[in-house]
Design a protein around this motif. Structure first.
Motif, PDB file in Angstrom:
ATOM      1  N   GLU A 162      21.602  19.885  70.220  1.00 28.35           N
ATOM      2  CA  GLU A 162      20.608  20.668  69.477  1.00 28.35           C
ATOM      3  C   GLU A 162      20.984  20.744  67.989  1.00 28.35           C
ATOM      4  O   GLU A 162      20.125  20.611  67.118  1.00 28.35           O
ATOM      5  CB  GLU A 162      20.538  22.069  70.086  1.00 28.35           C
ATOM      6  N   LEU A 163      22.251  20.938  67.715  1.00 22.51           N
ATOM      7  CA  LEU A 163      22.739  21.006  66.342  1.00 22.51           C
ATOM      8  C   LEU A 163      22.472  19.696  65.597  1.00 22.51           C
ATOM      9  O   LEU A 163      21.935  19.691  64.490  1.00 22.51           O
ATOM     10  CB  LEU A 163      24.237  21.318  66.360  1.00 22.51           C
ATOM     11  N   GLU A 206      19.513  16.254  61.772  1.00 19.98           N
ATOM     12  CA  GLU A 206      18.767  15.022  61.482  1.00 19.98           C
ATOM     13  C   GLU A 206      17.371  15.355  60.961  1.00 19.98           C
ATOM     14  O   GLU A 206      16.891  14.759  59.994  1.00 19.98           O
ATOM     15  CB  GLU A 206      18.663  14.157  62.735  1.00 19.98           C
ATOM     16  N   LYS A 207      16.748  16.337  61.573  1.00 18.94           N
ATOM     17  CA  LYS A 207      15.389  16.728  61.187  1.00 18.94           C
ATOM     18  C   LYS A 207      15.321  17.201  59.732  1.00 18.94           C
ATOM     19  O   LYS A 207      14.339  16.952  59.038  1.00 18.94           O
ATOM     20  CB  LYS A 207      14.919  17.848  62.122  1.00 18.94           C
ATOM     21  N   LEU A 239      14.215  24.626  54.304  1.00 21.55           N
ATOM     22  CA  LEU A 239      13.717  23.575  55.187  1.00 21.55           C
ATOM     23  C   LEU A 239      14.157  23.832  56.625  1.00 21.55           C
ATOM     24  O   LEU A 239      13.369  23.698  57.559  1.00 21.55           O
ATOM     25  CB  LEU A 239      14.213  22.204  54.706  1.00 21.55           C
ATOM     26  N   ALA A 240      15.413  24.211  56.823  1.00 21.86           N
ATOM     27  CA  ALA A 240      15.921  24.501  58.168  1.00 21.86           C
ATOM     28  C   ALA A 240      15.124  25.638  58.808  1.00 21.86           C
ATOM     29  O   ALA A 240      14.711  25.544  59.974  1.00 21.86           O
ATOM     30  CB  ALA A 240      17.412  24.841  58.112  1.00 21.86           C
ATOM     31  N   GLY A 297      12.525  25.809  62.199  1.00 20.49           N
ATOM     32  CA  GLY A 297      12.848  26.609  63.375  1.00 20.49           C
ATOM     33  C   GLY A 297      14.202  27.283  63.388  1.00 20.49           C
ATOM     34  O   GLY A 297      14.510  28.031  64.316  1.00 20.49           O
ATOM     35  N   ALA A 298      15.038  27.035  62.398  1.00 21.33           N
ATOM     36  CA  ALA A 298      16.330  27.718  62.347  1.00 21.33           C
ATOM     37  C   ALA A 298      16.095  29.214  62.126  1.00 21.33           C
ATOM     38  O   ALA A 298      15.109  29.610  61.510  1.00 21.33           O
ATOM     39  CB  ALA A 298      17.190  27.155  61.222  1.00 21.33           C
ATOM     40  N   ILE A 299      16.999  30.010  62.631  1.00 20.33           N
ATOM     41  CA  ILE A 299      16.892  31.455  62.497  1.00 20.33           C
ATOM     42  C   ILE A 299      18.025  31.947  61.617  1.00 20.33           C
ATOM     43  O   ILE A 299      19.197  31.725  61.912  1.00 20.33           O
ATOM     44  CB  ILE A 299      16.967  32.132  63.881  1.00 20.33           C
TER      45      ILE A 299
END
Length: 75
Positions: free
Chosen positions: A8-9, A14-15, A44-45, A49-51
């Motif tokens: 997941e990391l 990469e995204k 951007l993260a 979807g990053a929290i």
């Protein structure tokens, strides 16, 4: 940046365009992670979807994901 799993990391990294060579993991670091170095990448993260979290929440997640890495660490 941390995640529940390395897969997941790496997928998030990469995204958002982080280089795999920037990945940090034991024994050189306390747990697998990527450093987010700029405000642009952080935004951007989060957009992907990053929290975001404060230090206390980070340590709680770290204990849950990698319980052996925080022995003796103060929240």
């Amino acid at each position: 940046m941390i995640a529940d799993t390395e897969a997941e990391l790496h997928a998030m990294a990469e995204k958002i365009g982080l280089r795999r060579s920037w990945f940090q993991s034991p024994p050189k670091s306390s747990m697998p992670h990527y450093d987010i170095g700029t405000e642009r990448i952080r935004r951007l993260a989060v957009a992907c979807g990053a929290i975001e979290c404060d230090h206390r929440t980070f340590v709680e997640h770290k204990r849950r994901i990698h319980p052996r890495t925080v022995v003796g660490e103060r929240a």
